[in-house]
Each structure stands twice: as C-alpha cells, then as structure tokens.
Design an enzyme around this catalytic site. Structure first.
Site, PDB file in Angstrom:
ATOM      1  N   CYS A   1       0.555  -8.606  -8.901  1.00 52.93           N
ATOM      2  CA  CYS A   1      -0.661  -8.254  -9.650  1.00 52.93           C
ATOM      3  C   CYS A   1      -0.917  -9.197 -10.829  1.00 52.93           C
ATOM      4  CB  CYS A   1      -0.574  -6.810 -10.148  1.00 52.93           C
ATOM      5  SG  CYS A   1      -0.754  -5.573  -8.854  1.00 52.93           S
TER       6      CYS A   1
ATOM      7  N   ARG B   1       8.527  -2.716  10.699  1.00 53.94           N
ATOM      8  CA  ARG B   1       8.158  -1.797   9.628  1.00 53.94           C
ATOM      9  C   ARG B   1       7.826  -0.412  10.195  1.00 53.94           C
ATOM     10  NH1 ARG B   1       8.394   0.168   4.529  1.00 53.94           N
ATOM     11  NH2 ARG B   1       6.372   0.443   3.515  1.00 53.94           N
TER      12      ARG B   1
ATOM     13  N   THR C   1      -3.454  -9.292  -1.113  1.00 54.91           N
ATOM     14  CA  THR C   1      -4.411 -10.369  -1.396  1.00 54.91           C
ATOM     15  C   THR C   1      -3.706 -11.388  -2.290  1.00 54.91           C
ATOM     16  OG1 THR C   1      -5.320  -8.880  -3.093  1.00 54.91           O
ATOM     17  CG2 THR C   1      -6.605  -9.181  -1.077  1.00 54.91           C
TER      18      THR C   1
ATOM     19  N   ARG D   1       7.902 -10.317  -4.390  1.00 50.91           N
ATOM     20  CA  ARG D   1       6.647 -11.057  -4.320  1.00 50.91           C
ATOM     21  C   ARG D   1       6.329 -11.778  -5.628  1.00 50.91           C
ATOM     22  NH1 ARG D   1       2.585  -6.491  -2.487  1.00 50.91           N
ATOM     23  NH2 ARG D   1       3.968  -5.318  -3.851  1.00 50.91           N
TER      24      ARG D   1
ATOM     25  N   ASP E   1       0.051  -0.751  10.978  1.00 52.87           N
ATOM     26  CA  ASP E   1       0.587  -2.004  10.458  1.00 52.87           C
ATOM     27  C   ASP E   1       0.905  -2.915  11.641  1.00 52.87           C
ATOM     28  OD1 ASP E   1       1.970  -2.720   7.464  1.00 52.87           O
ATOM     29  OD2 ASP E   1       2.616  -3.949   9.151  1.00 52.87           O
TER      30      ASP E   1
END
Length: 424
Positions: free
Chosen positions: A260, A39, A85, A331, A34
């Site tokens: 999503c 993180r 994405t 998100r 990453d």
C-alpha cells in the site's frame, strides 16, 4: 433491485479477498474464486498462509465455496474484484491482474449484474479502464445492462484489531440506485458502518490518498532522522518529547514498503502526470523513502569502520524480511534494499525471519533465510523488522549472535535506548 438473495463472487483470495469472502460467507452464498489452484486447495483444507483468517473462521463461513472453475462464477450476480494492483520496475501502475480479472468477470457477466472493485487504483480507472473490458467481453452496455461500484479495501496485514468488519467502509456506485445497493450490501457485514461517497472517482481518490498521506508523513520523519543523526541527537527521544503535545502525529522513521504505502502514491502521480501535472511533494517523499535502505547501510559501514571492523568479507545478520512486524507478507519489502546495498560492499548477509516463507523469499528475491543462528558469528546485526520474537529475545540474546566486537543497529526501536550501537 434487491441484493438480499443474490450470490456473490469474490475474485482474488489474497489478503483482501479472503477475509471479505469469509464475512459474506457467514450470511449468504459466496463463490471465492482464484486462479491459483494451490491456494484453493489450501483453503479447502482450512489453511490460510497469509494468517489473516484462522481455521475456525473459515469453518464459520458455511455458505462459502472455493473454486478455480470459471463456470462456478456464472451463478453469481454480484462480483467483487480484489486482485493486487502493483507497480512495475519503472514504478508505473501494473494493471495486468485487474485487466485479467475484468476479462474473467466479463465472460460470465449477465444483464442486471453488478461488478464492485476493491483494488487500489487511480481516480477514473474503474470507469475508464475496467468498464470497457467488461463491455467487450460481455457484449453488454454499462449502466444499461450491468452496473459497477467501487469500495476500496482497508486491510492492514497482521492487524487483528482493525479487520474487515471493524473498519468503516467507503462505498460508491455508478448510479444513485446502485450506490445505495452497494452501500446496503456492505452494511450487512461492516459492524462500524459505511461511508457512501458521491461517486466512484471520489471513492477511488479517497483510497489512493490515504496511503499517500502516510507516505509523505513518514518521509518527513525520515528526513528529520537524517538531520538529527548528523546532529548526534536521538530521533526517538525527540519524537517522544514532541509527542507530548496532543496533536503531534505519532509517525516513526524507517523503511517504507508493503503493498500500500510504498505503491499507492505512484498510482496517483501516474494519473496526475497523464493530465499534465507533475507532483512535487509526493514524488519527493517517495524518493526519500526509497533511499532509506542505502542510508541504513551507509550508517552501518561508518560505525564498523570507526570500530575498525573490516567491512569487506564481513558477516552481517539481518533480523526480519517481511515488510512489517508480525506478518508473513513479503510484498514490496524494502529490507531487500539493505541486502542489495550490502552486496556492493562484498558483504555476506544472512537473513533471519521466523514469519517469512522460505519458498516465497527465494522466489521473489532470491534470498534464502537462515533457519538457525550461530552464536559469536556476526560482525554486525541489523534489527530490520520489529517482530515480537525479537522484542522477547532482548539485547543480550541478540548480541550473542555477534562476535565479541560487533555493531548492533536497531532500525525499529525494538530495544531500549542504550542497548544498541545505532538507532535510526
């Protein structure tokens, strides 16, 4: 070709990549890569801020190494790309993370290596957008020197039942032999089995329609809620009654956000429009779902006006900020739509969420969640997310935060019927 003893590199250690790296890391050598040093440091310390993986699970992955060093990926023969994405402000696919990850892999790609993508994309993206980047940065030829696969992620943040190993995995490869190898690779960690798609494009399309289907179904229920509210009919009561039929699908109205459902349909519509087809139903569903925040505020303002509670200058409490219950994932949360809409009414809105990270909320949305709630302070309260803490509190405890005369809006059916003033 045998992948049994090959080293796996997982690029992107978020909600998708980390659980996958942990499962493989229990069995074989894995490099978890990453670009976020913070993180990596947290993971090395046994901490996962996403709460998808617990400390004991990280310890169980004895063959997993975390790194931000590109050189550590040079030992890998199989690369699994699990980067986000998202969409941009114009609701168009933003492939920047995917492109950057492909460039990274391309720099260390060797003859015979396999690159597997898990990120949600539109059909054709792997071979049309990612492969040329891999070829450019590696100097190798696709399906001659290196190969690709696509196995879409099916992570459901906050869900401790449906996890990587317990959800059937779609697999695919750029040649029949590679498809078999990719399928066998995932079969090592997926306890419920795999489904080998006939091509990479089929696998990409299957993923993108999973959430598009859910989005359209929720849009239908949201529209029904709008209709029933005008008819003064309780939507949840209608859905419960209809749900007594065995094949009625149990969708509920609400805000549609997350990484999503609120995003994936735009990948499909983008591709459709690029080939000359303008989607009707999918985009109509998106428009309706994206309008729900404004609708919620309109309902609230009407209810306050009827009770002669002044709207301008009112103090309103919003309970919940994450995109779904019992999960810290912010998100694409659509609760921010409510916050922004209330600001147009010159309202002071406080957000309270025991799951949300304050730093992330401030960075992403400019919202600083309150840490303590005052009793008798708010003119209205909106239960926006069904966290278990809110369910445990119950109506009396929640109403205690309101002034003697206030409006309680239960957006997520957290409370029994009759315990709130408005339900969606």
């Amino acid at each position: 070709m045998d992948l049994t003893d090959k080293t796996i590199g997982v690029i992107g250690l978020g909600y998708v990549g980390l659980p996958l790296a942990v499962e493989f890391g229990k069995l074989r050598t894995v490099v978890g890569f990453d670009i976020n040093q913070k993180r990596i440091d947290q993971l090395k310390a046994g901490l996962d801020f996403t709460l998808e993986t617990e400390t004991h699970e990280l310890k169980a992955a004895k063959h997993l190494k975390f790194s931000t060093n590109l050189d550590d990926l040079r030992t890998c023969n199989v690369f699994i790309v699990t980067v986000p994405t998202p969409i941009d402000k114009h609701k168009r696919p933003d492939l920047t993370p995917l492109i950057k990850a492909s460039e990274t892999v391309g720099k260390v790609l060797k003859s015979g290596d396999i690159v597997i993508y898990e990120s949600t994309v539109y059909p054709g993206c792997t071979e049309e957008d990612c492969v040329p980047i891999l070829e450019k940065f590696s100097g190798l030829k696709f399906n001659q020197n290196f190969f690709c696969g696509y196995s879409p992620e099916r992570i459901n943040p906050g869900d401790k039942e449906h996890r990587v190993a317990t959800v059937k995995k779609i697999t695919s490869g750029s040649t029949p032999e590679i498809a078999n190898l990719v399928d066998a690779l995932y079969d090592q960690i997926i306890s419920v089995g795999t489904y080998k798609a006939s091509s990479i494009k089929v696998a990409e399309a299957a993923k993108v329609i999973e959430n598009t289907q859910r989005d359209v179904n929720i849009a239908l229920i949201n529209e029904l809620a709008l209709i029933f509210n005008k008819m003064d009919i309780d939507t949840e009561a209608v859905l419960q009654a209809a749900g007594s039929k065995w094949n009625f699908l149990p969708f509920r109205p609400g805000l549609v956000g997350g990484h999503c459902i609120g995003v994936d349909p735009y990948y499909l519509t983008h591709k459709a429009e690029s080939i000359g087809y303008h989607p009707e139903i999918i985009l109509a569903g998106r428009r309706l779902n994206d309008s729900m925040g404004a609708y919620v505020v309109t309902q609230l303002v009407k209810a306050m006006t009827k009770r002669r509670i002044p709207v301008q200058g009112a103090r309103i409490l919003i309970m919940g900020l994450t995109f779904k219950e019992n999960c810290p994932d912010l998100r694409n949360t659509r609760v921010v739509d409510i916050v922004k809409e209330l600001a147009d009414y010159d309202v002071q809105a406080d957000v309270f969420d025991p799951w949300a990270d304050t730093t992330d909320a401030e960075h992403e949305f400019g919202i600083t969640p309150v840490q303590q709630l005052e009793t008798g302070f708010y003119d209205s309260i909106i239960i926006a997310v069904a966290h278990h803490q809110f369910k445990t509190m119950g109506a009396i405890a929640i109403r205690a935060f309101g002034k003697p005369d206030h409006v309680l809006y239960d957006l997520k059916y957290v409370l029994p019927v009759g315990d709130s003033d408005i339900r969606l």
